[in-house]
Design a protein around this motif. Structure first.
Motif, PDB file in Angstrom:
ATOM      1  N   ASP A  78      24.287  11.754  67.130  1.00 50.60           N
ATOM      2  CA  ASP A  78      24.874  10.918  66.090  1.00 50.60           C
ATOM      3  C   ASP A  78      24.071   9.629  65.946  1.00 50.60           C
ATOM      4  O   ASP A  78      24.019   8.810  66.859  1.00 50.60           O
ATOM      5  CB  ASP A  78      26.326  10.606  66.458  1.00 50.60           C
ATOM      6  N   ARG A  79      23.439   9.447  64.777  1.00 51.70           N
ATOM      7  CA  ARG A  79      22.622   8.240  64.562  1.00 51.70           C
ATOM      8  C   ARG A  79      23.471   6.976  64.555  1.00 51.70           C
ATOM      9  O   ARG A  79      23.024   5.916  65.015  1.00 51.70           O
ATOM     10  CB  ARG A  79      21.866   8.341  63.243  1.00 51.70           C
ATOM     11  N   ALA A  80      24.687   7.061  64.047  1.00 51.47           N
ATOM     12  CA  ALA A  80      25.564   5.887  64.049  1.00 51.47           C
ATOM     13  C   ALA A  80      25.896   5.469  65.479  1.00 51.47           C
ATOM     14  O   ALA A  80      25.975   4.278  65.793  1.00 51.47           O
ATOM     15  CB  ALA A  80      26.841   6.188  63.270  1.00 51.47           C
ATOM     16  N   MET A  81      26.066   6.465  66.357  1.00 52.92           N
ATOM     17  CA  MET A  81      26.336   6.174  67.764  1.00 52.92           C
ATOM     18  C   MET A  81      25.149   5.463  68.399  1.00 52.92           C
ATOM     19  O   MET A  81      25.322   4.515  69.176  1.00 52.92           O
ATOM     20  CB  MET A  81      26.634   7.466  68.513  1.00 52.92           C
ATOM     21  N   LEU A  82      23.924   5.904  68.077  1.00 49.00           N
ATOM     22  CA  LEU A  82      22.734   5.243  68.601  1.00 49.00           C
ATOM     23  C   LEU A  82      22.706   3.776  68.198  1.00 49.00           C
ATOM     24  O   LEU A  82      22.414   2.895  69.009  1.00 49.00           O
ATOM     25  CB  LEU A  82      21.466   5.951  68.097  1.00 49.00           C
ATOM     26  N   SER A  83      23.021   3.518  66.939  1.00 45.01           N
ATOM     27  CA  SER A  83      23.003   2.149  66.442  1.00 45.01           C
ATOM     28  C   SER A  83      24.059   1.296  67.132  1.00 45.01           C
ATOM     29  O   SER A  83      23.805   0.144  67.505  1.00 45.01           O
ATOM     30  CB  SER A  83      23.234   2.139  64.931  1.00 45.01           C
ATOM     31  N   GLU A  84      25.259   1.846  67.340  1.00 42.57           N
ATOM     32  CA  GLU A  84      26.336   1.111  67.995  1.00 42.57           C
ATOM     33  C   GLU A  84      25.968   0.744  69.431  1.00 42.57           C
ATOM     34  O   GLU A  84      26.367  -0.305  69.932  1.00 42.57           O
ATOM     35  CB  GLU A  84      27.616   1.943  67.994  1.00 42.57           C
ATOM     36  N   LYS A  85      25.190   1.599  70.091  1.00 42.47           N
ATOM     37  CA  LYS A  85      24.797   1.351  71.482  1.00 42.47           C
ATOM     38  C   LYS A  85      23.520   0.531  71.591  1.00 42.47           C
ATOM     39  O   LYS A  85      23.010   0.310  72.687  1.00 42.47           O
ATOM     40  CB  LYS A  85      24.633   2.681  72.215  1.00 42.47           C
ATOM     41  N   GLY A  86      22.997   0.084  70.443  1.00 40.86           N
ATOM     42  CA  GLY A  86      21.796  -0.741  70.462  1.00 40.86           C
ATOM     43  C   GLY A  86      20.520   0.019  70.717  1.00 40.86           C
ATOM     44  O   GLY A  86      19.496  -0.578  71.070  1.00 40.86           O
ATOM     45  N   LEU A  87      20.549   1.344  70.542  1.00 42.36           N
ATOM     46  CA  LEU A  87      19.367   2.173  70.777  1.00 42.36           C
ATOM     47  C   LEU A  87      18.570   2.344  69.490  1.00 42.36           C
ATOM     48  O   LEU A  87      19.077   2.106  68.388  1.00 42.36           O
ATOM     49  CB  LEU A  87      19.796   3.545  71.318  1.00 42.36           C
ATOM     50  N   LEU A 138      23.489   9.851  74.826  1.00 39.61           N
ATOM     51  CA  LEU A 138      23.023  10.553  73.637  1.00 39.61           C
ATOM     52  C   LEU A 138      24.064  11.522  73.089  1.00 39.61           C
ATOM     53  O   LEU A 138      23.768  12.333  72.214  1.00 39.61           O
ATOM     54  CB  LEU A 138      21.720  11.296  73.957  1.00 39.61           C
ATOM     55  N   GLY A 139      25.281  11.437  73.602  1.00 42.73           N
ATOM     56  CA  GLY A 139      26.356  12.244  73.057  1.00 42.73           C
ATOM     57  C   GLY A 139      26.407  13.668  73.562  1.00 42.73           C
ATOM     58  O   GLY A 139      27.102  14.510  72.977  1.00 42.73           O
ATOM     59  N   GLY A 140      25.686  13.979  74.644  1.00 45.70           N
ATOM     60  CA  GLY A 140      25.694  15.321  75.199  1.00 45.70           C
ATOM     61  C   GLY A 140      26.572  15.397  76.434  1.00 45.70           C
ATOM     62  O   GLY A 140      27.256  14.438  76.797  1.00 45.70           O
TER      63      GLY A 140
END
Length: 338
Positions: free
Chosen positions: A100-109, A194-196
């Protein structure tokens, strides 16, 4: 009347260069004379300082500051184009996850396909150093040059954050396939970030030679990026890593794809012994130093424990910069004033 030039105050990196000496134990062991200090790249200003003096010591590893992350976004058209051009690469085992790209952004990645910002530019510079060093390592260590150990002295200094961002940045290269291995056996975190989910991985392969390594590799929908979980926890993790099986496994993973770069996210060097063992198998070490936390004494001890690897690079994490300063990323957002 001509204004007198202002004296530029020494940067954080220049001051660090006057204090740290990480190669002293290596010179003492070999009996070599102190080497002449080399300029240290100061990424705060994008160019090396005029002079860098380190009293009676050899140059420290490269310092590359990583700023605190800022939220990122990806345009839907960019995501659609990326998916259509580069299909998901499936490993032998057929396992895959969508990140999830939105999740990456929320985590500062880093977010693949997002607008270029300061964080992306800093990791571009970090990976350039590592790729250049890999060419040097290749001359005498062959395929080992394609292995990178990411470590820190203590917990909470950002090693997994840096390992994931480095993997995403390296995966953007045109000639690489990146395998990010979670080797922090006590506190595995790569898959979760990474959501896995965790599954069979490194420790299982080392413990049972019948397990096919590629069947444990998990593909992602980030082009050219795959993951290897840490596997089933064991009370003999250090002993498994110290066995001949580890070198055989790494050689097998590298042989599976001649473009593959393996990144190991290890436990902190001062917290668990696997880091020092893995360092003997890596072509180079990226040691994460937190600007507001890591002490000089801890840093020296960590470097000593990791000296099984000849090439240790430093990344300065959690650096605070003055807003509006000369930092990477803002250039891309500037409009043409002409």
């Amino acid at each position: 009347m001509t204004e007198a030039p202002r004296k530029i105050q020494a940067s954080l990196l220049e001051r660090a260069a006057q204090v740290y000496d990480f190669d002293a134990h290596l010179r003492a062991r070999s009996g070599a004379a102190p080497a002449r200090p080399a300029p240290i790249l100061d990424l705060e200003f994008g160019q090396p300082p005029e002079t860098t003096r380190v009293p009676e010591s050899a140059p420290i590893p490269e310092l590359a500051p990583v700023p605190k992350p800022a939220p990122q976004s990806i345009h839907p058209r960019v995501a659609a184009a990326e998916a259509s051009v580069r299909p998901l690469r499936m490993p032998t085992g057929g396992k895959s996850i969508a990140i999830d790209r939105a999740m990456l952004s929320e985590k500062g990645l880093l977010v693949p396909g997002a607008a270029i910002g300061a964080l992306a530019e800093e990791f571009r510079l970090v990976k350039r150093h590592l790729l250049l060093t890999a060419k040097t390592v290749k001359l005498h260590d062959g395929d080992r040059s394609r292995t990178i150990l990411v470590c820190s002295a203590n917990t909470g200094e950002g090693k997994t954050f840096c390992a994931v961002n480095l993997a995403i940045s390296l995966a953007a290269e045109r000639d690489t396939e990146v395998l990010l291995v979670d080797a922090d056996f006590a506190k595995p975190d790569v898959m979760r970030r990474l959501g896995g989910s965790d599954g069979p991985g490194l420790l299982d392969i080392l413990a049972d030679p019948r397990i096919e390594a590629e069947r444990c590799v998990v593909a992602t929908d980030i082009p050219q990026l795959s993951l290897l979980p840490c596997g089933t926890k064991s009370n003999t993790d250090t002993e498994l890593l110290a066995s001949d099986r580890t070198a055989t496994l790494i050689a097998t993973l590298l042989a599976a794809d001649p473009r593959r770069i393996i990144i190991f996210d290890s436990p902190p060097a001062l917290a668990a012994s696997p880091a020092g063992v893995l360092a003997t198998q890596a072509g180079q070490v990226m040691l994460v130093v937190r600007a507001d936390k890591t002490s000089e004494g801890d840093l020296r001890q960590a470097v000593a424990l990791l000296d099984g690897c000849e090439h240790i690079q430093l990344v300065l994490n959690a650096v605070s910069f003055v807003p509006g300063g000369r930092r990477f990323g803002s250039y891309y957002g500037q409009e043409d004033a002409s």
